[in-house]
Design a protein around this motif. Structure first.
Motif, PDB file in Angstrom:
ATOM      1  N   GLU A  55       0.846  -1.194   0.000  1.00  0.00           N
ATOM      2  CA  GLU A  55       0.000   0.000   0.000  1.00  0.00           C
ATOM      3  C   GLU A  55       0.881   1.243   0.000  1.00  0.00           C
ATOM      4  OE1 GLU A  55      -3.293  -0.189  -0.022  1.00  0.00           O
ATOM      5  OE2 GLU A  55      -3.773  -2.216   0.698  1.00  0.00           O
ATOM      6  N   ASP A  56       0.511   2.239  -0.815  1.00  0.00           N
ATOM      7  CA  ASP A  56       1.200   3.517  -0.791  1.00  0.00           C
ATOM      8  C   ASP A  56       0.189   4.621  -1.020  1.00  0.00           C
ATOM      9  OD1 ASP A  56       0.694   3.628  -3.564  1.00  0.00           O
ATOM     10  OD2 ASP A  56       2.649   2.759  -4.038  1.00  0.00           O
ATOM     11  N   GLN A  57       0.671   5.830  -1.200  1.00  0.00           N
ATOM     12  CA  GLN A  57      -0.233   6.971  -1.323  1.00  0.00           C
ATOM     13  C   GLN A  57      -1.093   6.899  -2.578  1.00  0.00           C
ATOM     14  OE1 GLN A  57       3.023   7.100  -1.343  1.00  0.00           O
ATOM     15  NE2 GLN A  57       3.835   8.399  -2.994  1.00  0.00           N
ATOM     16  N   ASP A  58      -0.660   6.097  -3.540  1.00  0.00           N
ATOM     17  CA  ASP A  58      -1.415   5.969  -4.789  1.00  0.00           C
ATOM     18  C   ASP A  58      -2.336   4.757  -4.793  1.00  0.00           C
ATOM     19  OD1 ASP A  58      -0.187   8.252  -5.946  1.00  0.00           O
ATOM     20  OD2 ASP A  58       1.585   7.049  -6.406  1.00  0.00           O
ATOM     21  N   GLY A  59      -2.368   4.027  -3.691  1.00  0.00           N
ATOM     22  CA  GLY A  59      -3.248   2.872  -3.628  1.00  0.00           C
ATOM     23  C   GLY A  59      -2.493   1.582  -3.426  1.00  0.00           C
ATOM     24  N   ARG A  60      -3.107   0.505  -3.849  1.00  0.00           N
ATOM     25  CA  ARG A  60      -2.549  -0.826  -3.628  1.00  0.00           C
ATOM     26  C   ARG A  60      -1.955  -1.393  -4.918  1.00  0.00           C
ATOM     27  NH1 ARG A  60      -5.832  -5.987  -1.114  1.00  0.00           N
ATOM     28  NH2 ARG A  60      -5.223  -4.957   0.833  1.00  0.00           N
ATOM     29  N   ARG A  61      -0.799  -2.045  -4.763  1.00  0.00           N
ATOM     30  CA  ARG A  61      -0.233  -2.854  -5.827  1.00  0.00           C
ATOM     31  C   ARG A  61      -0.140  -4.292  -5.324  1.00  0.00           C
ATOM     32  NH1 ARG A  61       5.227  -1.152  -7.692  1.00  0.00           N
ATOM     33  NH2 ARG A  61       5.600  -0.607  -5.522  1.00  0.00           N
ATOM     34  N   ARG A  79      -0.028  -2.509 -10.531  1.00  0.00           N
ATOM     35  CA  ARG A  79      -1.350  -1.968 -10.211  1.00  0.00           C
ATOM     36  C   ARG A  79      -2.368  -2.779 -10.995  1.00  0.00           C
ATOM     37  NH1 ARG A  79      -0.629   1.624  -6.690  1.00  0.00           N
ATOM     38  NH2 ARG A  79       1.172   3.025  -6.724  1.00  0.00           N
ATOM     39  N   GLY A 142       8.427   0.765  -7.555  1.00  0.00           N
ATOM     40  CA  GLY A 142       7.505   1.230  -8.592  1.00  0.00           C
ATOM     41  C   GLY A 142       7.951   0.921 -10.001  1.00  0.00           C
TER      42      GLY A 142
END
Length: 262
Positions: A55-61, A79, A142
């Motif tokens: 989980e990060d600020q842009d959502g889940r991978r 993603r 990323g």
């Protein structure tokens, strides 16, 4: 002491996946039966229903975990939708079981519309280039080698023949910036086929040090190249077949990742 991933897939044993992460570590199988909810983890992995997540600020991978020929593989974080009813494990906990002294990474190469084979690379312990290679095989930062193409063949048909790849940025040989701030370290020299080295050496003279080279023919006797951070342990024949493809830039890393210890 690192717990083996055998805890995840142990023949005939049943475990509760939701207790995989306990006190910040992957725990042994004997502690994985919880609240009467038991599952056969091997069957879940084979069905593609065990995934690592971040989980990060842009959502889940999420990253697939697969079982093939008795070996467990962690694929890159992407993603993508998490499979329905999937059991999730934190990516950091899965990566935490890797043994830096014997880390294996893999690249699946494909061309002409199909995957041709898997190249498995044993990374040199405790070197920054090896750690960066793991990051780009797992996508933890990323970026990933997945869907990058091989950029060229050098010395084709001659001693020192090698392929170049790994431009995760522009995929044309102009990119591949380092992910780590300092890549200096104690690196081996080698002139043998199967050696994996940086595509940019010396490291301080370029911004493409995430690119890699795989040697497919031995160098001439007595010659060695510096900056070696790994060796192909299986699949060198796949790389050699790629060399002989009509257009090396059509060869793609269709998947990548690391081998998880059992």
């Amino acid at each position: 002491m690192r717990e083996p991933v055998r805890s995840l897939v142990e023949a005939g044993r049943v475990v509760a996946v939701k207790s995989l992460v306990e006190a910040g570590r992957v725990v042994a199988v004997k502690s994985l039966v919880e609240a009467g909810r038991v599952v056969a983890v091997k069957r879940l992995v084979e069905a593609g229903r065990v995934v690592a997540v971040q989980e990060d600020q842009d959502g889940r991978r999420s990253a697939r975990i697969t079982l093939q020929d008795g070996q467990l593989y962690l694929h890159p974080l992407l993603r993508q939708p998490t499979p329905a009813h999937a059991h999730t494990i934190q990516e950091s906990d899965v990566v935490g079981v890797l043994d830096p002294s014997c880390t294996l990474a893999f690249l699946d190469l494909g061309w002409a519309g199909s995957t041709r084979g898997r190249v498995t690379i044993r990374l040199t312990p405790d070197t920054p280039l090896a750690r960066q290679f793991v990051l780009l095989c797992t996508g933890q930062r990323g970026h990933t080698y997945r869907n990058t193409k091989l950029l060229g063949v050098v010395y084709k048909g001659h001693p020192g023949e090698h392929v170049v790849g790994g431009d995760y940025e522009s995929n044309d040989g102009k990119g591949g910036a380092p992910l780590l701030p300092d890549l200096q370290g104690q690196y081996r020299q080698s002139g043998q086929a199967g050696a994996v080295r940086s595509g940019c050496w010396p490291l301080g003279e370029g911004l493409r040090s995430a690119q890699f080279v795989i040697i497919t023919r031995d160098l001439q006797a007595g010659q060695q190249w510096p900056g070696v951070f790994g060796d192909v342990v299986s699949g060198l024949d796949v790389v050699r077949a790629a060399v002989n493809h009509s257009d090396i830039t059509e060869v793609t890393v269709v998947d990548c990742g690391v081998v998880l210890p059992l």
